[in-house]
Write an enzyme that holds these catalytic residues in place. Structure first.
Site, short mmCIF file in Angstrom:
data_model
loop_
_atom_site.label_atom_id
_atom_site.label_comp_id
_atom_site.label_asym_id
_atom_site.label_seq_id
_atom_site.Cartn_x
_atom_site.Cartn_y
_atom_site.Cartn_z
NE ARG A 36 78.18 34.83 40.32
CZ ARG A 36 78.03 33.82 39.46
NH1 ARG A 36 77.80 34.07 38.18
NH2 ARG A 36 78.11 32.57 39.86
CD GLU A 73 26.24 37.04 42.37
OE1 GLU A 73 26.93 36.52 43.27
OE2 GLU A 73 25.37 37.91 42.58
CG HIS A 90 24.28 39.69 51.48
ND1 HIS A 90 22.98 39.28 51.42
CD2 HIS A 90 24.67 39.88 50.18
CE1 HIS A 90 22.58 39.23 50.16
NE2 HIS A 90 23.59 39.57 49.38
CE1 TYR A 99 74.82 31.25 39.25
CE2 TYR A 99 72.66 30.21 39.15
CZ TYR A 99 73.91 30.43 38.60
OH TYR A 99 74.24 29.84 37.41
CG PHE A 112 30.38 43.50 41.19
CD1 PHE A 112 30.74 42.20 40.88
CD2 PHE A 112 29.29 44.06 40.54
CE1 PHE A 112 30.02 41.47 39.95
CE2 PHE A 112 28.56 43.33 39.62
CZ PHE A 112 28.93 42.03 39.32
CE1 TYR A 152 20.61 42.48 41.14
CE2 TYR A 152 22.38 44.07 41.48
CZ TYR A 152 21.81 42.83 41.75
OH TYR A 152 22.42 41.98 42.62
CG ASN A 198 27.80 44.92 44.40
OD1 ASN A 198 28.75 44.19 44.23
ND2 ASN A 198 26.74 44.93 43.60
#
Length: 509
Positions: free
Chosen positions: A282, A413, A84, A279, A328, A54, A196
């Site tokens: 405290r 994906e 990309h 609060y 990834f 791949y 990646n």
């Protein structure tokens, strides 16, 4: 010039900060270079033998079943980068870009990515010579890693895209020329090895976690000033209370308060004025302590991720095997950075409630909105509005990004982490929280100035008060408020109050 040596295994968060913000240079260790060369040699063997692996001899994502010949290897990798580079929005600031580049270089230095040594060395040279790719903030799903923003990181490396050099935005080609760096030509596996991974989301989240740790210390200091302004009761910080509920953050926070307030003549004991405080005074060890425990969890996860191999496939040269996996995927850090955002938001949440106690005369016994001329002057009235607005915005931002997923790449994906969104929103929450605490610092200092008797401040609060008064004068008549808030915020951004207090009382936890 000070250096950080990278080998893929021993990078620390302080190293990241030193490179990102202090201009340290980066150098690859000899051992790491050997691992990189060995990994690359195996990739070359796979290409020569035309094995089906791949991203090396196939396309990407849904195109993983498309074979690529060795003659097309260079085109494949270049096409990956340019296609990309789909980021949108404003560019990441320089410190984050430098952190991204460092983390990517460190991941490649592990020797499981198949990068050419020359390509890795050129990326490091870009860091050292100040060529900072223009990386848009938006466009990553956090799986398969930070594909879009990392592609923008790579563009100047190949003489494309845009980069900042000496503070100016220019073409990537021009920036490389001005810096005297020769762009590279990517070959098999390299484009994928460079983009990646989780380095964008990790860089953003890691620097935010570092800042959050310091902000948590500052929150103890700002709260201590408020405790003094309101004659708070210190019995609630007694170590015996916290030893019977031994959360680390809680114990450390209670200790911090006692150390910061040591010697104060403005605090009280239970029963002297009140039996117990609200609060927001405290329960400070429990509230701040919980955020600190969460931040420490994040820091532990960051320490793992900045030294992780997160691309695909991973090259195991010793075994002569390449494995397609899912390192990834940003889920381990997506959940972590969502948690970080929530932890920081709570520091602001309780700080705003302390501001309200300071400005509300029914709660404080002080002049309304910390001005002697109420009506004619508004004092800190709208400063509390601003703090409330920031806290409310944080409540929206703190919605976890990691609960969402949109399938991509034709459902190949089909679950993504949204981890980069988680990291970016944690950073936005941090900014808002730091400005809320900046408002508390000046409001508490103003409240302290209404004490007419000459009562000493605590050992740590005196230092903090003096640092505030160096840049912000006591309010008399109304004046432009945002300028004072910005001056107070600068003390947070440069961490000078924390450093000054620690110099006197020792390290805060």
């Amino acid at each position: 010039m000070k250096k950080v040596f990278i080998d893929g295994d021993s990078l620390t968060l302080q190293d990241v900060v030193n490179v990102a913000r202090k201009g340290f240079s980066v150098e690859l260790t000899d051992e790491a270079l050997k691992k990189v060369k060995k990994s690359r040699a195996y990739v070359d063997k796979l290409v020569e033998e035309e094995k089906v692996v791949y991203g090396i001899t196939t396309g990407f994502g849904k195109f993983s079943d498309v074979s690529i010949s060795k003659d097309e290897a260079k085109d494949l990798q270049r096409n990956l980068i340019v296609s990309h580079a789909c980021g949108v929005g404003k560019h990441f600031p320089e410190d984050i870009v430098r952190a991204i580049m460092l983390l990517r270089a460190n991941a490649l230095a592990k020797g499981f990515s198949g990068i050419q040594p020359k390509t890795l060395e050129t990326l490091i040279e870009m860091i050292n010579k100040g060529v900072h790719p223009a990386i848009p903030e938006k466009g990553s799903l956090g799986a398969s890693g930070d594909l879009a923003p990392l592609a923008h990181m790579v563009l100047p490396l190949i003489g494309e895209g845009e980069a900042y050099y000496e503070g100016q935005l220019m073409s990537g080609k021009e920036a490389m020329e001005k810096a005297g760096i020769e762009p590279v030509v990517l070959t098999s596996k390299e484009g994928l090895a460079l983009i990646n991974g989780t380095q964008v989301l990790t860089a953003v989240g890691a620097l935010t976690a570092y800042d959050a740790k310091n902000l948590a210390k500052l929150a103890d200091i700002s709260a201590s000033l408020t405790v003094e302004a309101l004659n708070g009761i210190t019995d609630a910080y007694d170590k015996r209370v916290h030893e019977v509920r031994p959360h680390t953050g809680q114990i450390n926070t209670a200790k911090n308060f006692l150390n910061i307030l040591e010697g104060s003549e403005r605090t009280t004991r239970q029963g002297e004025i009140r039996v117990q405080d609200a609060y927001t005074l405290r329960c400070l060890p429990q509230i701040h302590g919980a955020s600190k425990d969460a931040i420490q969890y994040v820091l532990d996860k960051v320490a793992i991720e900045i030294n992780a191999a997160t691309d695909n496939p991973l090259i195991f040269a010793d075994d002569e095997y390449a494995i397609s996996g899912g390192n990834f995927h940003g889920q381990p850090m997506a959940l972590t950075f969502d948690f970080l955002g929530i932890a920081i938001a709570e520091l602001a949440n309780v700080s705003e409630r302390r501001i309200e106690r300071l400005v509300n005369p029914q709660l404080s016994g002080l002049p309304a909105f910390l001005t002697q001329k109420g009506g004619l002057h508004s004092g800190f009235m709208i400063a509390q509005y601003a703090a409330a607005a920031l806290v409310s915005e944080n409540k929206v931002l703190a919605h976890p990004a990691s609960v969402d997923s949109i399938p991509s790449s034709a459902n190949q994906e089909d679950h993504v982490s949204m981890g980069t969104i988680a990291a970016r929103t944690a950073r936005d929450i941090y900014y808002n929280a730091s400005r809320v605490i900046a408002i508390e610092l000046i409001a508490a200092a103003q409240a302290i100035d209404f004490e007419t008797a000459d009562k000493k401040l605590g050992k740590g609060t005196k230092v903090a008060y003096d640092k505030i008064r160096e840049v912000v004068e006591t309010w008399g008549d109304d004046r432009i408020m945002y300028k004072d808030i910005n001056k107070s915020a600068e003390l947070i951004d440069d961490n000078s109050i924390v450093e000054a207090v620690e110099a006197v009382i020792g390290e805060l936890n």
